[in-house]
Write a protein that holds these residues in place. Structure first.
Motif, short mmCIF file in Angstrom:
data_model
loop_
_atom_site.label_atom_id
_atom_site.label_comp_id
_atom_site.label_asym_id
_atom_site.label_seq_id
_atom_site.Cartn_x
_atom_site.Cartn_y
_atom_site.Cartn_z
N ARG A 29 49.44 36.70 33.56
CA ARG A 29 48.31 37.06 34.38
C ARG A 29 48.42 36.41 35.76
N THR A 30 48.10 37.16 36.75
CA THR A 30 48.09 36.61 38.10
C THR A 30 46.92 35.64 38.23
N PRO A 31 47.17 34.38 38.61
CA PRO A 31 46.06 33.43 38.71
C PRO A 31 45.03 33.89 39.72
N SER A 32 43.78 33.62 39.38
CA SER A 32 42.70 33.99 40.29
C SER A 32 42.78 33.16 41.57
N PRO A 33 42.51 33.77 42.68
CA PRO A 33 42.54 32.99 43.93
C PRO A 33 41.45 31.93 43.92
N PRO A 34 41.68 30.81 44.56
CA PRO A 34 40.64 29.76 44.59
C PRO A 34 39.40 30.28 45.30
N PRO A 35 38.23 29.79 44.89
CA PRO A 35 37.01 30.24 45.54
C PRO A 35 37.00 29.87 47.02
#
Length: 269
Positions: A29-35
């Motif tokens: 899974r592509t890691p979620s971008p930081p907030p």
């Protein structure tokens, strides 16, 4: 012909469907971008003047309100720094004791018409004792939150020869050249919170909680007349509230100066 099981082909898919080849491993899974950083985080290093300029160019009322709150918080922090006399823990030696403790406690703060002197807290400790190490961390925080009180530290038996470890950590509290209280073996009975230590130091006379400025006094010259809002999130404010609301009697391990006559460790510094 050898079959490459890693190839993404229709033939391999047919083999997987019939269980001849193992299933393909799941695609990572592509890691979620930081907030995205909050407005407060973006402005963490901005001065009050810079925040005022940003507020004037704010795209909406909510952004302007947040920037104004941050600006006023910077002004409060600047005032605290200007008024701060100490703000940290000062390591001392036995030879420094008279100058850094007894004499320092006789000095009146500028503008102190009541001549209350200076509260000085002597922290006697020994590294490696868990409750002493914990108290050392709390003392560092309290020294920053109460810059009008002087905190000094010294190894216990370097201050009082042959002082047993069982009596550490110890606090000796001075004001106007006199010992007001002694606090012995703090935290040895149970783990103590920083709010408890602050409350005890207030009750003992080491810390005098600073009064809040009344509305309308000492405002900055560019104030628009509105009161400070939403800025009371300083941990020291919460600690002062906890301390000043404490109605319990001082713990049994506090010695007032009236009890000094029965101390096993009188010393002449």
């Amino acid at each position: 012909m050898a079959v490459n099981p890693n190839e993404d082909t229709e033939f391999n898919e047919a083999l997987r469907k019939h269980g001849i080849l193992p299933p393909r491993p799941p695609t990572p899974r592509t890691p979620s971008p930081p907030p995205a950083p909050t407005l407060e985080e973006k402005c963490a290093n901005y001065t009050a003047a810079q925040l005022r300029e940003l507020a004037a160019e704010a795209p909406d009322d909510e952004t302007e309100r947040i920037l104004e709150v941050l600006r006023r918080r910077r002004l409060q922090e600047a005032r605290k720094m200007e008024m701060a006399r100490f703000g940290r823990v000062y390591p001392i030696s036995r030879e420094d004791y008279t100058r850094e403790v007894t004499e320092a406690s006789k000095v009146n703060e500028e503008g102190d018409e009541q001549e209350k002197g200076t509260g000085v807290v002597v922290f006697l400790y020994k590294d490696g004792i868990p409750h002493s190490d914990r108290a050392a961390q709390q003392v560092q925080i309290l020294a920053q939150h109460h810059p009008h009180t002087k905190f000094v530290s010294i190894v216990g038996d370097k201050c009082i020869p042959n002082l047993p470890d069982a009596r550490l950590p110890m606090f000796i509290i001075y004001r106007k050249g006199e010992v007001l209280n002694q606090l012995v073996a703090w935290g040895a009975d149970r783990e103590r919170k920083i709010e408890e230590l602050e409350a005890v130091l207030i009750l003992a006379g080491a810390i005098i909680p600073q009064q809040r400025r009344p509305p309308g006094s000492d405002r900055d010259s560019d104030s628009d007349g509105s009161d400070l809002e939403d800025v009371d999130d300083d941990p020291s404010s919460r600690m002062r509230s906890a301390a000043t609301s404490t109605n319990a009697k001082a713990p049994k391990n506090i010695r007032s100066k009236k009890d000094d006559s029965d101390s096993d460790f009188e010393f002449d510094l």
